[in-house]
Design a protein around this motif. Structure first.
Motif, mmCIF file in Angstrom:
data_model
loop_
_atom_site.group_PDB
_atom_site.id
_atom_site.type_symbol
_atom_site.label_atom_id
_atom_site.label_comp_id
_atom_site.label_asym_id
_atom_site.label_seq_id
_atom_site.Cartn_x
_atom_site.Cartn_y
_atom_site.Cartn_z
ATOM 1 N N ARG A 197 56.509 64.231 6.474
ATOM 2 C CA ARG A 197 57.355 63.375 5.608
ATOM 3 C C ARG A 197 57.072 63.552 4.174
ATOM 4 N N PHE A 198 55.651 63.746 4.022
ATOM 5 C CA PHE A 198 55.255 63.996 2.464
ATOM 6 C C PHE A 198 54.493 65.159 2.022
ATOM 7 N N GLY A 199 54.315 65.950 3.056
ATOM 8 C CA GLY A 199 53.704 67.363 2.704
ATOM 9 C C GLY A 199 52.228 67.285 3.031
ATOM 10 N N ALA A 200 51.729 68.553 3.253
ATOM 11 C CA ALA A 200 50.225 68.474 3.626
ATOM 12 C C ALA A 200 49.461 68.286 2.529
ATOM 13 N N ASP A 201 49.844 68.530 1.311
ATOM 14 C CA ASP A 201 49.004 68.030 0.266
ATOM 15 C C ASP A 201 48.791 66.733 0.076
ATOM 16 N N ARG A 202 49.294 65.695 0.826
ATOM 17 C CA ARG A 202 48.967 64.393 0.702
ATOM 18 C C ARG A 202 47.954 63.700 1.724
ATOM 19 N N LEU A 203 47.525 64.622 2.447
ATOM 20 C CA LEU A 203 46.613 64.172 3.448
ATOM 21 C C LEU A 203 45.273 65.090 3.482
ATOM 22 N N LEU A 204 44.081 64.423 3.560
ATOM 23 C CA LEU A 204 42.811 64.933 3.535
ATOM 24 C C LEU A 204 41.891 64.421 4.665
ATOM 25 N N TYR A 205 41.334 65.537 5.152
ATOM 26 C CA TYR A 205 40.277 65.508 6.373
ATOM 27 C C TYR A 205 38.873 64.661 5.811
ATOM 28 N N GLY A 206 38.553 63.587 6.220
ATOM 29 C CA GLY A 206 37.425 63.160 5.947
ATOM 30 C C GLY A 206 37.178 62.176 7.079
ATOM 31 N N SER A 207 35.731 62.080 7.231
ATOM 32 C CA SER A 207 35.232 61.440 8.566
ATOM 33 C C SER A 207 34.648 59.966 8.315
ATOM 34 N N CYS A 208 34.433 59.587 6.975
ATOM 35 C CA CYS A 208 33.605 58.243 6.669
ATOM 36 C C CYS A 208 32.259 58.272 7.593
ATOM 37 N N ALA A 209 31.781 59.444 7.829
ATOM 38 C CA ALA A 209 30.445 59.188 8.730
ATOM 39 C C ALA A 209 29.337 58.733 7.857
ATOM 40 N N PRO A 210 28.331 57.929 8.382
ATOM 41 C CA PRO A 210 28.247 57.626 9.835
ATOM 42 C C PRO A 210 29.221 56.501 10.433
ATOM 43 N N VAL A 211 29.946 55.955 9.828
ATOM 44 C CA VAL A 211 30.785 54.886 10.288
ATOM 45 C C VAL A 211 31.667 55.503 11.456
ATOM 46 N N GLY A 227 51.423 73.264 11.310
ATOM 47 C CA GLY A 227 51.100 74.412 11.129
ATOM 48 C C GLY A 227 49.797 75.045 10.786
ATOM 49 N N ASP A 228 49.395 76.376 10.571
ATOM 50 C CA ASP A 228 48.229 76.683 10.391
ATOM 51 C C ASP A 228 48.021 76.569 8.869
ATOM 52 N N ALA A 229 48.762 76.826 8.089
ATOM 53 C CA ALA A 229 48.920 76.582 6.560
ATOM 54 C C ALA A 229 48.623 75.246 6.270
ATOM 55 N N GLU A 230 49.614 74.363 7.092
ATOM 56 C CA GLU A 230 49.107 72.770 6.646
ATOM 57 C C GLU A 230 47.774 72.472 7.169
ATOM 58 N N ARG A 231 47.362 72.972 8.348
ATOM 59 C CA ARG A 231 45.882 72.299 8.674
ATOM 60 C C ARG A 231 44.863 72.696 7.599
ATOM 61 N N ALA A 232 45.096 74.168 7.282
ATOM 62 C CA ALA A 232 44.032 74.703 6.335
ATOM 63 C C ALA A 232 43.888 73.821 5.172
ATOM 64 N N ALA A 233 45.095 73.342 4.635
ATOM 65 C CA ALA A 233 45.264 72.437 3.456
ATOM 66 C C ALA A 233 44.410 71.124 3.804
ATOM 67 N N VAL A 234 44.918 70.477 4.936
ATOM 68 C CA VAL A 234 44.362 69.256 5.228
ATOM 69 C C VAL A 234 42.948 69.381 5.458
ATOM 70 N N MET A 235 42.362 70.353 5.970
ATOM 71 C CA MET A 235 40.852 70.410 6.524
ATOM 72 C C MET A 235 40.085 70.907 5.517
ATOM 73 N N GLY A 236 40.712 71.312 4.475
ATOM 74 C CA GLY A 236 39.760 71.681 3.210
ATOM 75 C C GLY A 236 40.214 72.128 1.870
ATOM 76 N N GLY A 237 41.582 72.868 2.022
ATOM 77 C CA GLY A 237 42.237 73.273 0.807
ATOM 78 C C GLY A 237 42.149 72.171 -0.206
#
Length: 251
Positions: A197-211, A227-237
């Motif tokens: 809905r909003f694009g891969a650039d609007r979501l970031l992977y983050g764990s909030c560890a150790p919570v 998609g692979d490009a979307e996952r790469a953006a979310v996971m780190g790009g």
């Protein structure tokens, strides 16, 4: 490159905690390259001092970690301490925790700190979803008054169902500079919907560890249908760009 966009380092007032060195070891085991770290709430309540200590640790991490300044908007010296800390080379943003510091996310004092950080080109990450103080629509209100990126943790809620889900969607639609962090998002389909809905650039992977568990939270995004490009953006790009990270660490 995989970037965990939020972990909490240090002993916590509320018990437990992980040192930055322990979190970096956890990250290495989970295949994560970089951490964005904020201080856990210290027992002496001095968030600025804890932020400075953590920034110094991050500066010695061979570029594997950078720091978020964490401050209490109720403290009158918070703007001055933020100004000084923003000059630290390891500091890459501001962390606001409305629940633990007990202030509304869109309060004038919080807004002033967010505007100050944005004026230095730094993003603002806000612990979101907590009733009354940090619900998604209040994050949208904050973001619309800040000329910079605002990231709401947990997708803007603590229970992704019903009105909470609608509020998170409405917040992202209302504020184009508002992004979501994936930690604790048990509705994996919402992560997928957010990207659609909003694009891969609007979501970031983050764990909030150790919570939350750093490896489990990474798998939540690794297994999401995108998609692979979307996952790469979310996971780190996205985080690499947002926090100005080096594409390769020195260690």
């Amino acid at each position: 490159m995989i970037v965990d966009a939020l972990v909490y380092a240090g002993a916590s007032l509320f018990g437990g905690g992980r040192t930055l060195a322990e979190l970096l070891a956890d990250a290495r085991s989970a295949g994560i390259d970089h951490l964005v770290a904020a201080p856990a709430k210290p027992r002496d309540y001095d968030l600025a001092a804890a932020s400075e200590r953590l920034a110094d640790e991050c500066d010695e991490s061979s570029e594997r970690a950078v720091c978020l300044v964490r401050l209490d908007p109720w403290q009158d010296d918070a703007p001055d301490r933020l100004a000084r800390l923003l000059e630290h080379p390891a500091v890459r943003g501001l962390l606001l925790h409305p629940w633990e510091e007990t202030f509304p996310a869109n309060h004038a004092r919080a807004l002033a700190l967010a505007v100050q950080a944005a004026a230095h080109g730094r993003p603002v990450i806000v612990e979101a979803g907590h009733p009354l103080v940090a619900e998604a629509l209040s994050l949208a209100d904050l973001a619309r008054r800040v000329e910079g990126t605002v990231v709401m943790t947990r997708g803007g809620q603590v229970n992704m169902a019903g009105l909470a889900q609608q509020s998170a969607d409405l917040a992202l639609a209302a504020a184009p500079n508002l992004c979501a962090l994936s930690a604790g998002m048990y509705r994996q389909d919402w992560l997928e919907s957010c990207v659609r809905r909003f694009g891969a650039d609007r979501l970031l992977y983050g764990s909030c560890a150790p919570v939350f568990d750093i490896g489990y939270e990474a798998e939540r995004v690794r297994r999401a249908a995108m998609g692979d490009a979307e996952r790469a953006a979310v996971m780190g790009g996205n985080a690499t760009t947002l926090f100005g990270l080096a594409t390769e660490g020195r260690g």
